[in-house]
Design an enzyme around this catalytic site. Structure first.
Site, PDB file in Angstrom:
ATOM      1  N   GLY A   1      -9.346  42.311  39.953  1.00 39.73           N
ATOM      2  CA  GLY A   1      -9.203  41.213  39.010  1.00 39.73           C
ATOM      3  C   GLY A   1      -8.951  41.664  37.586  1.00 39.73           C
ATOM      4  N   SER A   2      -9.681  41.088  36.661  1.00 40.84           N
ATOM      5  CA  SER A   2      -9.380  41.150  35.236  1.00 40.84           C
ATOM      6  C   SER A   2      -9.378  42.554  34.656  1.00 40.84           C
ATOM      7  CB  SER A   2     -10.395  40.295  34.469  1.00 40.84           C
ATOM      8  OG  SER A   2     -10.146  40.355  33.089  1.00 40.84           O
ATOM      9  N   CYS A   3      -8.395  42.806  33.771  1.00 44.30           N
ATOM     10  CA  CYS A   3      -8.371  44.030  32.968  1.00 44.30           C
ATOM     11  C   CYS A   3      -9.560  44.077  32.016  1.00 44.30           C
ATOM     12  CB  CYS A   3      -7.085  44.118  32.160  1.00 44.30           C
ATOM     13  SG  CYS A   3      -5.586  44.258  33.151  1.00 44.30           S
TER      14      CYS A   3
END
Length: 572
Positions: free
Chosen positions: A64-66
């Site tokens: 998922g998210s950076c």
């Protein structure tokens, strides 16, 4: 080597002992874990509710998210972090968060990576010690040996000058972290990049703010053009948009820090919609997971899935590690996923498919077949990219006959034979549909659109669906988009049409950053056409979620209800 000891790779040095929390499912540390309590809040993760503070947290890697790096940095700052992390891969995103903690604040946690066989063995353990890459059963003393990198990065004369401080403190620290990161990832070369997109331009907590303001205080300036990701508030309207003054003001400090470094205030999570979008083959450094997937896969630009903080450090120096999807070999598919012909679908198909493909792919790059006869639009690919990046750890995907590096399946695979070959069924997608629809009641109090930010075409479709209709009195419709797209839509009359319906359009911020009081406390159920927000929404908003097509979302805004039935094409 004793069976009770594993010599892994030291990603971040240090010594810690503790009880084990083990999972074989990757986790995002941003929107998947509460940085103030250390509890896992991803409602789709099997360990949801588990507190990892002070534990030896063993997991395959991040997904998922950076911004997972931001999440770990805030956990470290708040004394809520795991005692140590052990991965089954040379994980990059969380490693960067721990590196920044040590470099900027003198506070970090040890991180080790082990091979897959050793990782499986750790599931049986009750307590572990992580000691500079060594993982031992039980609680043991440190050997005090910090391994040196097996490969040193080759620095140019210009790189070396930055490392020695010739271009100021900010670039010196940036080059030091970049070189160290490259070495622990086994990379020996750095490359020039043409642009950057900075993901961490929103308020993540005091540690993230402190990092940005420190770079600014050191006189940092970007060397390559850089744009800002979506931020925490609508920077033009927050004072009359229900935002608490203290939060609005601290968000402005984050913005001031990054724009002071020279980052262009674009404030969009869809930088591929800007005129500055990169071309095929261009080397770039982008953060924001959906943007990375789109840039690599749809535009054919080359970027790794940049952890927050590394993106701005690369922008300061113009130099990046030559790794992963920056290279031709790192862009080849290893998994083939065949999609059945489902007949005529609606626009919920591509986000749903991206979500499920990401679950299958994990850290592997997939090539998807079966879509070439009805090619997805640019907005379909945007929705697919965002959903894929939510559940996958990989930086890109290929769609045979659609994306530029996959005219054929064979081109996407290169000289490889797929390590896995998966044939999707309608039942597989129906399962993911049910996972995304967590609402137990058909009532809808708020329709949330624009995650990622809406394009001009999406605003046009929404306006057409709203034309001649009336929004229900008890339902809010909120759309987020970038300021550049807003101006285009406003000139075309779309904004007026949407406002006549009763829509509220926010610039600069997006749904991953909208909380109370901007999200009304009495709102219990949200509806969205974003698989990304349907996944993260229950955890970050503590609300139930409906997921469906854009048409169904507008219909719910008119009626205040969503029947919740899967579309006909999904039921067969």
């Amino acid at each position: 080597m004793s069976r009770n000891e594993i010599v892994g790779r030291c990603l971040v040095p240090g010594h810690a002992s503790g009880d084990v929390v083990f999972t074989d499912v990757p986790l995002s540390f941003w929107m998947g874990i509460d940085t103030e309590s250390g509890a896992i809040i991803d409602r789709h993760h099997p360990l949801c509710g588990t507190v990892v503070t002070g534990k030896i947290f063993v997991l395959p890697g991040a997904r998922g998210s950076c911004s997972g790096s931001c999440g770990l940095l805030e956990l470290i700052h708040n004394d809520k972090a795991p005692a140590a992390l052990v991965f089954a891969e040379d994980e990059a995103i969380l490693t960067m968060g721990a590196m920044i903690g040590g470099e900027i604040f003198g506070k970090t946690i040890p991180i080790a990576a082990v091979d897959s066989e050793s990782f499986a063995r750790l599931a049986e353990q009750k307590s572990l010690t992580v000691d500079n890459g060594r993982v031992a059963v039980g609680r043991v003393e440190s050997k005090g040996e910090i391994p040196t990198p097996t490969r040193r990065v080759n620095l140019t004369a210009s790189d070396q000058a930055m490392l020695e401080g010739a271009e100021g403190k900010a670039r010196q620290v940036a080059m030091r972290v970049i070189a160290r990161f490259a070495e622990v990832q086994g990379v020996t070369e750095l490359i020039d990049v043409g642009q950057a997109h900075i993901d961490c331009c929103f308020y993540t907590g005091p540690a993230g703010l402190g990092f940005a303001e420190q770079l600014n205080a050191w006189g940092g300036k970007v060397k390559v053009p850089a744009t800002t990701n979506a931020t925490s508030v609508d920077t033009l309207l927050w004072r009359r948009g229900g935002v608490e003054a203290s939060f609005g003001e601290i968000s402005q400090r984050v913005i001031a820090a990054y724009t002071g470094i020279g980052v262009r205030p674009s404030f969009t999570c869809a930088p591929y919609l800007l005129e500055s979008a990169p071309g095929f083959g261009q080397q770039i450094a982008w953060g924001e997971s959906n943007a990375v997937a789109y840039a690599n896969s749809v535009l054919g630009a080359r970027t790794m899935k940049y952890p927050d903080y590394l993106d701005i450090l690369v922008a300061l120096t113009g130099r990046a590690p030559l790794m992963a999807s920056h290279t031709a070999a790192g862009r080849q598919a290893t998994v083939r996923i065949d999609v059945p012909d489902l007949g005529i679908t609606d626009d919920s198909f591509h986000p749903l498919l991206g979500y499920h493909v990401g679950l299958i792919a994990g850290s592997d790059i997939p090539v998807v077949t079966g879509l070439a006869d009805a090619p997805p639009s640019r907005d379909d690919l945007k929705a697919f990219s965002a959903a894929f990046a939510t559940t996958a750890g990989a930086p890109m995907f290929h769609i045979a006959g659609v994306t530029p590096e996959a005219e054929t399946v064979e081109q996407a695979l290169g000289d490889k034979i797929p390590e896995r070959h998966v044939v999707l069924t309608r039942a597989d997608l129906l399962q993911s549909w049910r996972e995304l629809n967590t609402a137990t009641d058909p009532a809808v109090e708020l329709v949330s659109l624009g995650n990622p930010h809406f394009s001009r075409d999406e605003l046009g479709r929404a306006a057409a669906l709203c034309s001649g209709k009336t929004k229900a009195a008890g339902v809010d419709l909120v759309i987020t988009c970038g300021r550049d797209i807003y101006r285009e839509a406003d000139q075309a009359g779309l904004v007026d049409e949407l406002k006549r319906f009763g829509a509220n359009i926010l610039n600069d911020t997006c749904w991953c950053m909208i909380f109370e009081p901007m999200l009304p406390r009495e709102t219990r159920r949200l509806m969205t056409n974003s698989a990304k927000f349907a996944h993260y929404g229950p955890g970050i908003t503590r609300r139930e979620m409906h997921f469906a097509s854009l048409e169904a979302c507008i219909a719910a805004a008119c009626s205040g209800r969503n029947p919740g039935d899967p579309p006909d094409w999904l039921r067969g």
